[in-house]
Write a protein that holds these residues in place. Structure first.
Motif, PDB file in Angstrom:
ATOM      1  N   ARG B  86       1.190  -1.346  -0.497  1.00 22.93           N
ATOM      2  CA  ARG B  86       0.208  -0.118   0.094  1.00 22.93           C
ATOM      3  C   ARG B  86       0.648   1.287   0.052  1.00 22.93           C
ATOM      4  NH1 ARG B  86      -4.741   2.704   4.223  1.00 22.93           N
ATOM      5  NH2 ARG B  86      -2.131   2.520   6.220  1.00 22.93           N
ATOM      6  N   PRO B  87       1.089   2.018  -1.031  1.00 29.14           N
ATOM      7  CA  PRO B  87       1.565   3.517  -1.119  1.00 29.14           C
ATOM      8  C   PRO B  87       0.930   4.428  -0.662  1.00 29.14           C
ATOM      9  CG  PRO B  87       1.406   2.034  -3.673  1.00 29.14           C
ATOM     10  CD  PRO B  87       0.060   1.538  -2.347  1.00 29.14           C
ATOM     11  N   VAL B  88       1.529   4.848   0.839  1.00 31.46           N
ATOM     12  CA  VAL B  88       1.211   6.261   1.207  1.00 31.46           C
ATOM     13  C   VAL B  88       2.135   6.957   1.322  1.00 31.46           C
ATOM     14  CG1 VAL B  88      -0.771   4.745   2.648  1.00 31.46           C
ATOM     15  CG2 VAL B  88       2.360   5.876   3.148  1.00 31.46           C
ATOM     16  N   ALA B  89       1.360   8.787   0.623  1.00 29.08           N
ATOM     17  CA  ALA B  89       2.487   9.571   1.204  1.00 29.08           C
ATOM     18  C   ALA B  89       1.821  11.269   2.389  1.00 29.08           C
ATOM     19  CB  ALA B  89       2.630  10.520   0.038  1.00 29.08           C
ATOM     20  N   ALA B  90       2.626  11.771   3.122  1.00 28.42           N
ATOM     21  CA  ALA B  90       1.135  12.191   4.191  1.00 28.42           C
ATOM     22  C   ALA B  90       1.374  13.796   3.189  1.00 28.42           C
ATOM     23  CB  ALA B  90       2.328  12.864   4.828  1.00 28.42           C
ATOM     24  N   ARG B  91       2.058  14.051   2.189  1.00 27.91           N
ATOM     25  CA  ARG B  91       2.185  15.339   1.426  1.00 27.91           C
ATOM     26  C   ARG B  91       2.380  14.976  -0.149  1.00 27.91           C
ATOM     27  NH1 ARG B  91       5.166  17.446   5.277  1.00 27.91           N
ATOM     28  NH2 ARG B  91       6.843  16.061   5.259  1.00 27.91           N
ATOM     29  N   GLU B  92       1.990  15.375  -1.056  1.00 28.97           N
ATOM     30  CA  GLU B  92       2.152  15.400  -2.211  1.00 28.97           C
ATOM     31  C   GLU B  92       3.814  14.753  -3.049  1.00 28.97           C
ATOM     32  OE1 GLU B  92       0.061  16.398  -6.516  1.00 28.97           O
ATOM     33  OE2 GLU B  92       1.922  17.647  -6.112  1.00 28.97           O
ATOM     34  N   CYS B  93       3.803  13.547  -3.416  1.00 29.05           N
ATOM     35  CA  CYS B  93       4.773  12.996  -4.117  1.00 29.05           C
ATOM     36  C   CYS B  93       4.867  12.716  -5.612  1.00 29.05           C
ATOM     37  CB  CYS B  93       4.703  11.065  -3.166  1.00 29.05           C
ATOM     38  SG  CYS B  93       6.609  10.193  -3.615  1.00 29.05           S
ATOM     39  N   CYS B  94       6.070  12.513  -6.056  1.00 30.42           N
ATOM     40  CA  CYS B  94       5.576  12.578  -7.375  1.00 30.42           C
ATOM     41  C   CYS B  94       6.489  11.149  -7.763  1.00 30.42           C
ATOM     42  CB  CYS B  94       6.364  13.385  -8.370  1.00 30.42           C
ATOM     43  SG  CYS B  94       5.516  15.062  -8.377  1.00 30.42           S
ATOM     44  N   VAL B  95       6.420  10.501  -8.910  1.00 27.73           N
ATOM     45  CA  VAL B  95       7.152   8.677  -8.733  1.00 27.73           C
ATOM     46  C   VAL B  95       6.288   8.480  -9.981  1.00 27.73           C
ATOM     47  CG1 VAL B  95       6.401   6.805  -7.856  1.00 27.73           C
ATOM     48  CG2 VAL B  95       5.587   8.666  -6.567  1.00 27.73           C
ATOM     49  N   MET B  96       7.798   7.866 -10.476  1.00 28.34           N
ATOM     50  CA  MET B  96       7.790   7.759 -11.872  1.00 28.34           C
ATOM     51  C   MET B  96       7.350   5.606 -11.399  1.00 28.34           C
ATOM     52  SD  MET B  96      10.260   6.629 -14.875  1.00 28.34           S
ATOM     53  CE  MET B  96      11.857   7.219 -14.563  1.00 28.34           C
ATOM     54  N   LEU B  97       6.463   5.267 -11.860  1.00 28.58           N
ATOM     55  CA  LEU B  97       6.204   3.433 -12.282  1.00 28.58           C
ATOM     56  C   LEU B  97       6.479   2.916 -13.470  1.00 28.58           C
ATOM     57  CD1 LEU B  97       2.433   3.865 -11.141  1.00 28.58           C
ATOM     58  CD2 LEU B  97       4.370   3.158  -9.674  1.00 28.58           C
ATOM     59  N   VAL B  98       7.053   1.546 -13.328  1.00 26.29           N
ATOM     60  CA  VAL B  98       7.798   1.255 -14.439  1.00 26.29           C
ATOM     61  C   VAL B  98       7.387  -0.490 -14.110  1.00 26.29           C
ATOM     62  CG1 VAL B  98       9.621   0.451 -15.993  1.00 26.29           C
ATOM     63  CG2 VAL B  98       9.854   2.335 -14.357  1.00 26.29           C
ATOM     64  N   GLU B  99       6.604  -0.648 -15.128  1.00 27.86           N
ATOM     65  CA  GLU B  99       5.981  -1.805 -15.161  1.00 27.86           C
ATOM     66  C   GLU B  99       4.678  -2.787 -16.093  1.00 27.86           C
ATOM     67  OE1 GLU B  99       2.855  -1.661 -12.212  1.00 27.86           O
ATOM     68  OE2 GLU B  99       2.220   0.076 -13.116  1.00 27.86           O
ATOM     69  N   PRO B 100       5.059  -3.458 -16.972  1.00 32.82           N
ATOM     70  CA  PRO B 100       4.473  -4.466 -18.421  1.00 32.82           C
ATOM     71  C   PRO B 100       3.299  -3.604 -18.671  1.00 32.82           C
ATOM     72  CG  PRO B 100       4.624  -5.825 -16.458  1.00 32.82           C
ATOM     73  CD  PRO B 100       4.745  -4.664 -15.658  1.00 32.82           C
ATOM     74  N   LYS B 101       3.314  -3.494 -19.792  1.00 42.15           N
ATOM     75  CA  LYS B 101       1.922  -2.587 -20.427  1.00 42.15           C
ATOM     76  C   LYS B 101       1.371  -3.339 -20.457  1.00 42.15           C
ATOM     77  CE  LYS B 101      -0.462  -1.575 -24.861  1.00 42.15           C
ATOM     78  NZ  LYS B 101       0.699  -0.457 -26.358  1.00 42.15           N
ATOM     79  N   GLY B 102      -0.242  -2.699 -19.282  1.00 39.23           N
ATOM     80  CA  GLY B 102      -1.451  -3.626 -19.208  1.00 39.23           C
ATOM     81  C   GLY B 102      -2.146  -3.698 -18.133  1.00 39.23           C
ATOM     82  N   VAL B 103      -0.819  -3.597 -16.141  1.00 44.00           N
ATOM     83  CA  VAL B 103      -1.047  -3.455 -15.420  1.00 44.00           C
ATOM     84  C   VAL B 103      -1.651  -2.587 -14.823  1.00 44.00           C
ATOM     85  CG1 VAL B 103      -0.028  -3.398 -12.719  1.00 44.00           C
ATOM     86  CG2 VAL B 103       1.671  -4.126 -15.113  1.00 44.00           C
ATOM     87  N   VAL B 104      -2.684  -2.875 -13.991  1.00 47.97           N
ATOM     88  CA  VAL B 104      -3.673  -1.698 -13.605  1.00 47.97           C
ATOM     89  C   VAL B 104      -3.353  -1.307 -12.367  1.00 47.97           C
ATOM     90  CG1 VAL B 104      -6.370  -1.792 -12.396  1.00 47.97           C
ATOM     91  CG2 VAL B 104      -5.401  -2.946 -14.718  1.00 47.97           C
ATOM     92  N   ASN B 105      -3.718  -0.088 -11.843  1.00 49.74           N
ATOM     93  CA  ASN B 105      -3.383   0.441 -10.308  1.00 49.74           C
ATOM     94  C   ASN B 105      -3.265  -0.176  -8.970  1.00 49.74           C
ATOM     95  OD1 ASN B 105      -5.728   1.294 -10.896  1.00 49.74           O
ATOM     96  ND2 ASN B 105      -5.179   3.569  -9.961  1.00 49.74           N
ATOM     97  N   THR B 106      -5.093  -0.987  -9.067  1.00 50.10           N
ATOM     98  CA  THR B 106      -4.771  -1.856  -8.284  1.00 50.10           C
ATOM     99  C   THR B 106      -5.112  -2.645  -8.460  1.00 50.10           C
ATOM    100  OG1 THR B 106      -7.606  -1.147  -9.218  1.00 50.10           O
ATOM    101  CG2 THR B 106      -7.157   0.575  -7.270  1.00 50.10           C
ATOM    102  N   GLY B 107      -4.078  -3.546  -9.064  1.00 50.92           N
ATOM    103  CA  GLY B 107      -4.314  -4.990  -9.441  1.00 50.92           C
ATOM    104  C   GLY B 107      -5.639  -5.583  -8.965  1.00 50.92           C
ATOM    105  N   GLU B 108      -4.579  -6.742  -7.734  1.00 51.18           N
ATOM    106  CA  GLU B 108      -6.239  -7.087  -7.770  1.00 51.18           C
ATOM    107  C   GLU B 108      -6.536  -6.938  -6.870  1.00 51.18           C
ATOM    108  OE1 GLU B 108      -5.210 -10.975  -8.939  1.00 51.18           O
ATOM    109  OE2 GLU B 108      -3.249  -9.619  -9.599  1.00 51.18           O
ATOM    110  N   ALA B 109      -6.919  -5.555  -6.783  1.00 52.92           N
ATOM    111  CA  ALA B 109      -8.321  -5.406  -5.542  1.00 52.92           C
ATOM    112  C   ALA B 109      -9.337  -4.234  -6.086  1.00 52.92           C
ATOM    113  CB  ALA B 109      -7.202  -3.878  -4.938  1.00 52.92           C
ATOM    114  N   GLY B 110      -8.947  -3.916  -7.296  1.00 50.58           N
ATOM    115  CA  GLY B 110     -10.048  -3.222  -7.509  1.00 50.58           C
ATOM    116  C   GLY B 110     -10.501  -1.862  -6.687  1.00 50.58           C
ATOM    117  N   GLY B 111     -11.781  -1.537  -7.076  1.00 46.37           N
ATOM    118  CA  GLY B 111     -12.496  -0.288  -6.341  1.00 46.37           C
ATOM    119  C   GLY B 111     -12.461   0.770  -6.206  1.00 46.37           C
ATOM    120  N   ALA B 112     -12.829   2.273  -5.445  1.00 47.63           N
ATOM    121  CA  ALA B 112     -13.023   3.757  -6.679  1.00 47.63           C
ATOM    122  C   ALA B 112     -10.974   4.173  -6.894  1.00 47.63           C
ATOM    123  CB  ALA B 112     -13.211   4.364  -5.573  1.00 47.63           C
TER     124      ALA B 112
END
Lengths: 121, 121
Positions: B86-112
């Motif tokens: 679970r990624p958390v950040a108290a203040r805004e944080c800018c991140v680069m993600l690297v992963e295969p094309k098609g990966v959904v941000n919430t993975g297996e969890a789904g949701g809002a």
């Protein structure tokens, strides 16, 4: 699974050689490598894979046969597979490379700049 | 083949939404995405792939069920496939993600928090 993040600046401080990539992380069958570059590399290409350059510190140029692309810290470029390129840097530049495990730095060209593969820092 | 480098700061300036990754580059079948995060994400995992976090600006924490890893700008971490995080950040944080094309941000969890995939900036 490591207990701490990988600090790129700390990793860079552990070596000084130019054109000698050091692996800092693996993701699936890909590797993240740090490299210090200065001067002119050899023209080469990678027949089987794209190659990502992310500049962490300094400035560099990616020369292609028909153009050149300048990169500064905070900029990245994807060299498509099969495309001849030559990295050059007037002053030392620190770069992160992303590419599949096993990719040799000089690609199809070989020669004196060919560095040992899969060396971690 | 683009004429210019990809400037990560310029790309980040083009959107402000949190938890909504934007693709900036592709390498083979992998994507490089930028995301602004703030607050607490959902617990999730990716069954088929590792996932790389590289912090560009600010600070964040990767929470795991048995530990947590703090990351600041210039640091990276590889979340192994199948590991709940679970990624958390108290203040805004800018991140680069690297992963295969098609990966959904919430993975297996789904949701809002599930964001549209393959949105470029």
């Amino acid at each position: 699974m490591p207990d701490a993040a990988i600090n790129l600046r700390d990793k860079l401080a552990r070596f000084s050689e130019h054109w000698s990539p050091r692996v800092v992380a693996e993701m699936n069958d890909y590797q993240f490598k740090l490299v210090r570059i200065q001067g002119e590399f050899v023209w080469h290409s990678h027949a089987d894979t794209d190659e990502v350059f992310i500049v962490l510190d300094g400035e560099m140029t990616l020369q292609f046969r028909d153009r050149e692309v300048r990169l500064s810290a905070g900029e990245m470029y994807v060299v498509p597979l099969g495309v001849e390129h030559r990295p050059v840097a007037a002053r030392e530049c620190c770069v992160m490379l992303v590419e599949p495990k096993g990719v040799v730095n000089t690609g199809e060209a070989g020669g004196a700049y060919t560095a040992p593969n899969d060396v971690w820092v």
